[in-house]
Scaffold this active site. Structure first.
Site, PDB file in Angstrom:
ATOM      1  N   GLU A 177     -17.174  17.736   4.758  1.00 38.16           N
ATOM      2  CA  GLU A 177     -16.251  18.400   3.816  1.00 38.16           C
ATOM      3  C   GLU A 177     -16.795  18.292   2.383  1.00 38.16           C
ATOM      4  OE1 GLU A 177     -12.269  16.885   4.811  1.00 38.16           O
ATOM      5  OE2 GLU A 177     -12.023  18.756   5.912  1.00 38.16           O
ATOM      6  N   GLY A 215       0.822  -1.211   0.000  1.00 36.94           N
ATOM      7  CA  GLY A 215       0.000   0.000   0.000  1.00 36.94           C
ATOM      8  C   GLY A 215       0.851   1.255   0.000  1.00 36.94           C
ATOM      9  N   ASN A 234       1.738  -1.488  -4.765  1.00 39.29           N
ATOM     10  CA  ASN A 234       0.500  -0.702  -4.760  1.00 39.29           C
ATOM     11  C   ASN A 234      -0.262  -0.985  -6.040  1.00 39.29           C
ATOM     12  OD1 ASN A 234      -0.969   1.427  -3.230  1.00 39.29           O
ATOM     13  ND2 ASN A 234      -0.823   2.511  -5.173  1.00 39.29           N
ATOM     14  N   GLY A 247      -0.410   4.358   0.479  1.00 42.49           N
ATOM     15  CA  GLY A 247      -1.190   5.444   1.082  1.00 42.49           C
ATOM     16  C   GLY A 247      -0.280   6.212   2.031  1.00 42.49           C
ATOM     17  N   TYR A 248      -0.875   6.916   2.970  1.00 41.18           N
ATOM     18  CA  TYR A 248      -0.077   7.710   3.919  1.00 41.18           C
ATOM     19  C   TYR A 248       0.848   6.818   4.737  1.00 41.18           C
ATOM     20  CZ  TYR A 248      -3.420  11.273   2.701  1.00 41.18           C
ATOM     21  OH  TYR A 248      -4.179  12.160   1.989  1.00 41.18           O
ATOM     22  N   ALA A 249       0.295   5.724   5.263  1.00 42.24           N
ATOM     23  CA  ALA A 249       1.071   4.869   6.158  1.00 42.24           C
ATOM     24  C   ALA A 249       2.214   4.185   5.408  1.00 42.24           C
ATOM     25  CB  ALA A 249       0.149   3.842   6.803  1.00 42.24           C
ATOM     26  N   ALA A 255      -5.650  10.187   8.582  1.00 48.57           N
ATOM     27  CA  ALA A 255      -4.367  10.307   7.884  1.00 48.57           C
ATOM     28  C   ALA A 255      -3.280  10.704   8.882  1.00 48.57           C
ATOM     29  CB  ALA A 255      -4.484  11.354   6.782  1.00 48.57           C
TER      30      ALA A 255
HETATM   31  P1  FAD Z   1      -5.064   4.732   2.270  1.00 50.91           P
HETATM   32  O1  FAD Z   1      -4.845   6.171   2.196  1.00 50.91           O
HETATM   33  O2  FAD Z   1      -6.430   4.175   2.052  1.00 50.91           O
HETATM   34  O3  FAD Z   1      -4.048   4.003   1.260  1.00 50.91           O
HETATM   35  C1  FAD Z   1      -4.086   2.618   1.010  1.00 50.91           C
HETATM   36  C2  FAD Z   1      -3.332   2.324  -0.279  1.00 50.91           C
HETATM   37  O4  FAD Z   1      -3.351   0.913  -0.504  1.00 50.91           O
HETATM   38  C3  FAD Z   1      -3.958   2.968  -1.514  1.00 50.91           C
HETATM   39  O5  FAD Z   1      -2.939   3.517  -2.315  1.00 50.91           O
HETATM   40  C4  FAD Z   1      -4.631   1.802  -2.222  1.00 50.91           C
HETATM   41  O6  FAD Z   1      -4.696   1.958  -3.623  1.00 50.91           O
HETATM   42  C5  FAD Z   1      -3.695   0.655  -1.854  1.00 50.91           C
HETATM   43  N1  FAD Z   1      -4.346  -0.660  -1.896  1.00 50.91           N
HETATM   44  C6  FAD Z   1      -5.525  -1.004  -1.325  1.00 50.91           C
HETATM   45  N2  FAD Z   1      -5.783  -2.293  -1.556  1.00 50.91           N
HETATM   46  C7  FAD Z   1      -4.754  -2.775  -2.294  1.00 50.91           C
HETATM   47  C8  FAD Z   1      -4.433  -4.060  -2.823  1.00 50.91           C
HETATM   48  N3  FAD Z   1      -5.226  -5.113  -2.653  1.00 50.91           N
HETATM   49  N4  FAD Z   1      -3.281  -4.207  -3.514  1.00 50.91           N
HETATM   50  C9  FAD Z   1      -2.439  -3.148  -3.681  1.00 50.91           C
HETATM   51  N5  FAD Z   1      -2.691  -1.914  -3.203  1.00 50.91           N
HETATM   52  C10 FAD Z   1      -3.828  -1.739  -2.520  1.00 50.91           C
HETATM   53  N6  FAD Z   1      -8.016  12.005   7.852  1.00 50.91           N
HETATM   54  C11 FAD Z   1      -7.437  13.064   8.465  1.00 50.91           C
HETATM   55  O7  FAD Z   1      -6.527  12.871   9.309  1.00 50.91           O
HETATM   56  N7  FAD Z   1      -7.826  14.348   8.200  1.00 50.91           N
HETATM   57  C12 FAD Z   1      -8.777  14.638   7.269  1.00 50.91           C
HETATM   58  O8  FAD Z   1      -9.115  15.801   7.044  1.00 50.91           O
HETATM   59  C13 FAD Z   1      -9.397  13.553   6.580  1.00 50.91           C
HETATM   60  N8  FAD Z   1     -10.308  13.796   5.619  1.00 50.91           N
HETATM   61  C14 FAD Z   1     -10.816  12.748   4.906  1.00 50.91           C
HETATM   62  C15 FAD Z   1     -11.696  13.018   3.849  1.00 50.91           C
HETATM   63  C16 FAD Z   1     -12.222  11.978   3.081  1.00 50.91           C
HETATM   64  C17 FAD Z   1     -13.155  12.293   1.947  1.00 50.91           C
HETATM   65  C18 FAD Z   1     -11.872  10.618   3.394  1.00 50.91           C
HETATM   66  C19 FAD Z   1     -12.429   9.473   2.566  1.00 50.91           C
HETATM   67  C20 FAD Z   1     -11.004  10.336   4.436  1.00 50.91           C
HETATM   68  C21 FAD Z   1     -10.462  11.388   5.203  1.00 50.91           C
HETATM   69  N9  FAD Z   1      -9.557  11.141   6.249  1.00 50.91           N
HETATM   70  C22 FAD Z   1      -8.985  12.212   6.910  1.00 50.91           C
HETATM   71  C23 FAD Z   1      -9.164   9.756   6.601  1.00 50.91           C
HETATM   72  C24 FAD Z   1      -7.831   9.384   5.920  1.00 50.91           C
HETATM   73  O9  FAD Z   1      -7.876   9.710   4.557  1.00 50.91           O
HETATM   74  C25 FAD Z   1      -7.486   7.902   6.096  1.00 50.91           C
HETATM   75  O10 FAD Z   1      -7.479   7.619   7.460  1.00 50.91           O
HETATM   76  C26 FAD Z   1      -6.116   7.614   5.463  1.00 50.91           C
HETATM   77  O11 FAD Z   1      -6.193   7.716   4.068  1.00 50.91           O
HETATM   78  C27 FAD Z   1      -5.587   6.222   5.834  1.00 50.91           C
HETATM   79  O12 FAD Z   1      -4.319   6.067   5.283  1.00 50.91           O
HETATM   80  P2  FAD Z   1      -3.761   4.630   4.896  1.00 50.91           P
HETATM   81  O13 FAD Z   1      -2.341   4.820   4.487  1.00 50.91           O
HETATM   82  O14 FAD Z   1      -4.068   3.657   5.974  1.00 50.91           O
HETATM   83  O15 FAD Z   1      -4.636   4.121   3.667  1.00 50.91           O
END
Ligand code: FAD
Length: 396
Positions: free
Chosen positions: A167, A8, A35, A10-12, A315
């Protein structure tokens, strides 16, 4: 050399990668990032793309630009994690690992509400956001060009008035004006509803601030209905129950923001430990009993010692988890993971918002909207570098 696989971007996942880059360059670790897309998208801005106020490219970063010596990027979808064999299966590859970091993020959750998954669009990723914005515009265009006009084509229902829902509603204030002007529609005819089962709006803010957000939306023609149990959805309606009475609201654009869960692959990989795609980690963010598997971001349910409930999925915590795990794997002495809550900001379009940030500093209006952009730029810097962060926030 330790073989680290990060799932993944994403942010993490990206903050983990950033923390490992030095060790990878020095040849101390080999890092493979997997990813499903070739790009990272800023989930915290998906509501802007969903409304149609910005383009997808504005919130995407090409992952190949983040790859550095000792790091390999594989664009593929993960389909299985086998911790017994220490293997990850993607559609095209089989990857072994010494250390695994799972940061596969969130998926929408509709809690079995009848018709919701089939009929309402979630703000889940770039494709989903583009679908919402295209549907919204198609429906306004249909209204404008139809002989027999149906007000439901210029009506929008948003299920959920948490941060994402609010939002998105804030973005609709601007988008509705733009679409009405483009298609010659009287703005007063547009109906937009924000629904939530909870009795209070944005409980993480003081009442004064959540009232401010509500008033902003209501002054701009958006109806907020709280205490609304959402019972079902059809292709053009939501059924709600308020004070024991059932009511049907009609709209051609239906959006669902009221529930998220962790990635479904988590439940398959850790059937005994994962619930709704989230797993309660150790204090070092590992899977209990598996010191070589870290869970970060929305897939992790982290309960700090002395607390009873996990932190919410944000995030902000995803970035801090990734930074911690990157430091830990590269051999730094980091102790247990500690989350520092730096506060919360809710934008209401690009010119308004409410903020309650670290140290009790509060802001509303234009200052809060701009503060959010600065915080987002800082978060992108934590994932990437200075120039990418400024470009990403449209500051450069
Ligand atoms: P994600 O950002 O979901 O990233 C996961 C990654 O894994 C993605 O790139 C995806 O494509 C990839 N992936 C998934 N499944 C697979 C697979 N099977 N194979 C390969 N790759 C895969 N949080 C805040 O702190 N402040 C805010 O203002 C805020 N606003 C938000 C507004 C909206 C509209 C939304 C939807 C969320 C918001 N959040 C906010 C929450 C925040 O976006 C999430 O908590 C954050 O994105 C989690 O990060 P992550 O790295 O866990 O996962």
């Amino acid at each position: 050399m330790k073989n680290v696989v990060i799932l993944g971007a994403g942010y993490a996942g990206l903050t983990t990668l950033k923390g490992l880059k030095k060790a990878a360059k020095a040849g101390e670790v080999k890092v493979t990032l997997v990813n499903k897309n070739s790009y990272h998208y800023d989930t915290v801005n998906l509501h802007e793309v969903s409304a149609g106020n910005i383009a997808s490219r504005d919130i995407c970063i090409d992952i190949k630009d983040l790859v550095s010596p000792g790091v390999e990027f594989i664009q593929d979808e993960v389909i299985k994690i086998d911790t017994e064999k220490k293997l990850v299966l993607t559609k095209k590859h089989e990857l072994d690992y010494d250390v695994l970091v799972v940061g596969l993020g969130f998926q929408p959750e509709t809690f079995g509400i009848e018709g919701m998954a089939e009929n309402a669009m979630p703000i889940a990723d770039i494709n989903a956001a583009e679908k919402i914005s295209a549907t919204l515009e198609d429906n306004f265009r249909k209204y404008a060009t139809s002989e027999e006009k149906d007000v439901k084509d210029i009506s929008v229902i948003v299920g959920g008035t948490g941060l994402a829902g609010m939002e998105f509603l804030g973005e609709l204030v601007h988008r509705k004006k733009e679409l009405c002007s483009k298609y010659g529609i009287d703005e007063k005819l547009v109906k937009i509803y924000g629904l939530d089962a909870a009795p209070t709006l944005l409980p993480m803010f003081t009442k004064e601030y959540s009232d401010y957000a509500r008033k902003f939306l209501e002054d701009n023609g958006i109806e907020i209905i709280l205490g609304a149990g959402i019972k079902g959805a059809t292709k053009d309606s939501f059924t709600i129950e308020v004070d024991g009475e059932r009511k049907e609201l009609f709209a051609s654009t239906l959006v669902w923001t009221a529930g998220v869960r962790g990635n479904k692959l988590m439940d398959e990989a850790f059937p005994e430990l994962s619930k709704r795609g989230r797993l309660v980690t150790t204090q070092q963010l590992t899977v209990p009993g598996l010191d070589d598997v870290y869970i970060v971001g929305d897939c992790a349910a982290f309960i700090e010692t002395g607390q009873e409930r996990p932190y919410p999925t944000t995030a902000q915590i995803a970035n801090q988890m990734g930074a911690y795990v990157g430091a830990r794997i590269s051999g730094k002495q980091v102790g247990d993971f500690k989350y520092i809550n730096r506060g919360v900001v809710c934008s209401l379009g690009h010119k308004d918002g409410i903020a309650d940030v670290m140290g009790g500093k509060k802001a509303k209006g234009f200052a809060a909207a701009k503060l959010k952009k600065i915080i987002e730029a800082k978060a992108i810097y934590e994932l990437t570098d200075f120039v990418t962060a400024l470009k990403n926030q449209r500051i450069l």
